[in-house]
Design a protein around this motif. Structure first.
Motif, PDB file in Angstrom:
ATOM      1  N   UNK A 185      35.948  29.261 -43.464  1.00 30.93           N
ATOM      2  CA  UNK A 185      37.335  29.434 -43.896  1.00 30.93           C
ATOM      3  C   UNK A 185      38.254  29.929 -42.811  1.00 30.93           C
ATOM      4  N   UNK A 186      37.719  30.172 -41.632  1.00 22.91           N
ATOM      5  CA  UNK A 186      38.525  30.661 -40.513  1.00 22.91           C
ATOM      6  C   UNK A 186      38.825  29.504 -39.567  1.00 22.91           C
ATOM      7  N   UNK A 187      40.083  29.374 -39.161  1.00 23.49           N
ATOM      8  CA  UNK A 187      40.465  28.287 -38.275  1.00 23.49           C
ATOM      9  C   UNK A 187      39.805  28.394 -36.901  1.00 23.49           C
ATOM     10  N   UNK A 188      39.493  29.603 -36.469  1.00 22.45           N
ATOM     11  CA  UNK A 188      38.890  29.798 -35.156  1.00 22.45           C
ATOM     12  C   UNK A 188      37.368  29.685 -35.182  1.00 22.45           C
ATOM     13  N   UNK A 189      36.760  29.834 -36.350  1.00 32.88           N
ATOM     14  CA  UNK A 189      35.298  29.822 -36.436  1.00 32.88           C
ATOM     15  C   UNK A 189      34.729  28.552 -37.051  1.00 32.88           C
ATOM     16  N   UNK A 190      35.562  27.733 -37.668  1.00 30.35           N
ATOM     17  CA  UNK A 190      35.026  26.600 -38.411  1.00 30.35           C
ATOM     18  C   UNK A 190      34.387  25.569 -37.475  1.00 30.35           C
ATOM     19  N   UNK A 191      35.016  25.255 -36.352  1.00 27.58           N
ATOM     20  CA  UNK A 191      34.434  24.257 -35.442  1.00 27.58           C
ATOM     21  C   UNK A 191      33.153  24.754 -34.779  1.00 27.58           C
ATOM     22  N   UNK A 192      33.098  26.001 -34.253  1.00 31.66           N
ATOM     23  CA  UNK A 192      31.812  26.477 -33.734  1.00 31.66           C
ATOM     24  C   UNK A 192      30.712  26.508 -34.788  1.00 31.66           C
ATOM     25  N   UNK A 193      31.069  26.831 -36.037  1.00 29.57           N
ATOM     26  CA  UNK A 193      30.068  26.885 -37.105  1.00 29.57           C
ATOM     27  C   UNK A 193      29.518  25.500 -37.411  1.00 29.57           C
ATOM     28  N   UNK A 194      30.396  24.509 -37.509  1.00 30.80           N
ATOM     29  CA  UNK A 194      29.943  23.138 -37.770  1.00 30.80           C
ATOM     30  C   UNK A 194      29.166  22.597 -36.578  1.00 30.80           C
ATOM     31  N   UNK A 195      29.608  22.924 -35.366  1.00 32.96           N
ATOM     32  CA  UNK A 195      28.905  22.465 -34.165  1.00 32.96           C
ATOM     33  C   UNK A 195      27.497  23.051 -34.099  1.00 32.96           C
ATOM     34  N   UNK A 196      27.344  24.321 -34.487  1.00 32.71           N
ATOM     35  CA  UNK A 196      26.009  24.935 -34.483  1.00 32.71           C
ATOM     36  C   UNK A 196      25.096  24.258 -35.495  1.00 32.71           C
ATOM     37  N   UNK A 197      25.627  23.979 -36.685  1.00 33.16           N
ATOM     38  CA  UNK A 197      24.824  23.291 -37.693  1.00 33.16           C
ATOM     39  C   UNK A 197      24.446  21.887 -37.233  1.00 33.16           C
ATOM     40  N   UNK A 198      25.378  21.177 -36.612  1.00 30.50           N
ATOM     41  CA  UNK A 198      25.094  19.824 -36.127  1.00 30.50           C
ATOM     42  C   UNK A 198      24.105  19.844 -34.966  1.00 30.50           C
ATOM     43  N   UNK A 199      24.182  20.880 -34.121  1.00 33.70           N
ATOM     44  CA  UNK A 199      23.225  20.990 -33.015  1.00 33.70           C
ATOM     45  C   UNK A 199      21.817  21.216 -33.545  1.00 33.70           C
ATOM     46  N   UNK A 200      21.694  22.055 -34.576  1.00 34.13           N
ATOM     47  CA  UNK A 200      20.379  22.251 -35.205  1.00 34.13           C
ATOM     48  C   UNK A 200      19.865  20.945 -35.790  1.00 34.13           C
ATOM     49  N   UNK A 201      20.757  20.166 -36.367  1.00 34.97           N
ATOM     50  CA  UNK A 201      20.361  18.908 -36.998  1.00 34.97           C
ATOM     51  C   UNK A 201      19.954  17.856 -35.970  1.00 34.97           C
ATOM     52  N   UNK A 202      20.637  17.798 -34.812  1.00 35.20           N
ATOM     53  CA  UNK A 202      20.455  16.654 -33.945  1.00 35.20           C
ATOM     54  C   UNK A 202      19.731  16.884 -32.642  1.00 35.20           C
ATOM     55  N   UNK A 203      19.292  18.123 -32.349  1.00 34.11           N
ATOM     56  CA  UNK A 203      18.709  18.356 -31.034  1.00 34.11           C
ATOM     57  C   UNK A 203      17.319  17.751 -30.871  1.00 34.11           C
ATOM     58  N   UNK A 204      16.635  17.421 -31.962  1.00 33.62           N
ATOM     59  CA  UNK A 204      15.260  16.940 -31.878  1.00 33.62           C
ATOM     60  C   UNK A 204      15.118  15.638 -31.113  1.00 33.62           C
ATOM     61  N   UNK A 205      16.068  14.736 -31.266  1.00 35.13           N
ATOM     62  CA  UNK A 205      16.002  13.446 -30.563  1.00 35.13           C
ATOM     63  C   UNK A 205      16.102  13.654 -29.055  1.00 35.13           C
ATOM     64  N   UNK A 206      17.085  14.439 -28.634  1.00 29.66           N
ATOM     65  CA  UNK A 206      17.239  14.713 -27.204  1.00 29.66           C
ATOM     66  C   UNK A 206      16.057  15.503 -26.667  1.00 29.66           C
ATOM     67  N   UNK A 207      15.485  16.358 -27.485  1.00 25.01           N
ATOM     68  CA  UNK A 207      14.318  17.123 -27.063  1.00 25.01           C
ATOM     69  C   UNK A 207      13.155  16.204 -26.692  1.00 25.01           C
TER      70      UNK A 207
END
Length: 325
Positions: A185-207
């Motif tokens: 709900x914070x304009x300054x935290x929403x993008x880092x929060x979504x980016x962290x969730x997406x990084x957890x979701x997608x790092x396995x392929x690059x790994x």
């Protein structure tokens, strides 16, 4: 000397070699080379005949929609099927649209957050797995598991984790007396929060790709660096990373393309909010095409996104991948 004696002294003349019978493939090196070229051409045609059906399907379903989108971007196409040719009108309108520039800025910031997170997580995990001998296959599958998880399911799980009242993360922060944090709900935290969730979701392929690159580095090189007195960080910085550069360049390009195409996580977790702080370019494309049914304008957005990704990939090639050939 008698004729009989002369015959006994004279050397015998060699019998002529039998030439090839007609139709047996004679004719010299030129004929052989010509037949070799014919055989190679025939093999190429046979191979092309086998791949032709899939090649035709690839061209139709890969380049067909692209050409169709390029044509639609030059028209005012509506859901009823009626359309009028507008030329560059959609692109002129796009350049004057503040919402387009806002969504492009959101996408750029998100990509700048997502790519380093994902690559750092993938590289660190790949290095650990490369040095681990015990249960390496088990941990490799465990770390790859989020990648094969549905993005919608992963987004829902992380939305629960980020919940302000009952979320796991805020419950942990509350136990540490750090207070609840409104991550989504914070304009300054929403993008880092979504980016962290997406990084957890997608790092396995690059790994997995980076792990394969690490395993392809000759062991003699790192052993020589060890003999020369290099410590672990020096071996990684001056030996492993330069040899891993082509693989790292590929991973950066793939993850950057993924970052620019973000839509699902933002749609599920925030619906573009708060106050369009997570309104990406693909979200803008989705609204233009499937909410307002302005397909020509949406196609123009898609082609602009393609050009942005292409330019960004070329910049990465210039800065990172120029020495990878």
């Amino acid at each position: 000397m008698s004729k009989l004696a002369a015959d006994e002294v004279a050397p015998e003349e060699p019998l002529p070699e039998a030439g090839p019978e007609p139709g047996e493939g004679g004719g010299g090196p030129g004929v052989t080379a010509g037949r070799s070229r014919i055989l190679r051409r025939r093999e190429a045609l046979v191979g092309l005949a086998f791949v032709a059906p899939m090649l035709a399907l690839f061209i139709v379903f890969r380049f067909g929609p692209t050409l169709g989108a390029a044509f639609l971007s030059l028209t005012d196409y509506r859901l009823s099927g009626e359309w009028t040719f507008t030329g560059a009108g959609n692109y002129t309108r796009l350049l004057q649209d503040d919402l387009f520039w806002e969504s492009l800025g959101v996408t750029a910031v998100y990509t700048a957050l997502y790519v380093p997170m994902t690559v750092a997580l993938a590289l660190g995990t790949a290095v650990l797995l490369h040095r681990t001998l015990w249960l390496r296959g088990f941990f490799r599958g465990l770390f790859f598991l989020p990648y094969v998880t549905s993005i919608v399911l992963a987004a829902v799980i992380w939305k629960w984790i980020y919940e302000l009242e009952d979320g796991l993360l805020n419950a942990t922060l509350g136990a540490l007396s750090l207070g609840p944090v409104d991550f989504l709900g914070s304009e300054s935290l929403v993008l880092p929060s979504i980016a962290a969730a997406s990084a957890w979701k997608g790092f396995g392929y690059s790994m997995l790709i980076l792990l394969a690159g690490l395993q392809s580095i000759p062991r003699e090189v790192t052993e020589a660096a060890t003999i020369d007195g290099a410590n672990g960080w020096q071996r990684f910085r001056w030996v492993t990373l330069p040899l891993l550069r082509p693989v790292l360049f590929f991973v950066l390009v793939i993850e950057a393309i993924t970052g620019f195409q973000v839509f699902d996580a933002m749609y599920v977790m925030t619906a573009g909010g708060p106050v369009r702080a997570s309104y990406s370019l693909v979200y803008f494309l989705y609204d233009s095409g499937f909410k307002f049914f302005d397909f020509g304008y949406a196609s123009a957005v898609g082609l602009v996104l393609f050009l942005v990704v292409l330019v960004f990939s070329l910049i990465q090639r210039r800065l990172i991948g120029r020495d990878t050939d």
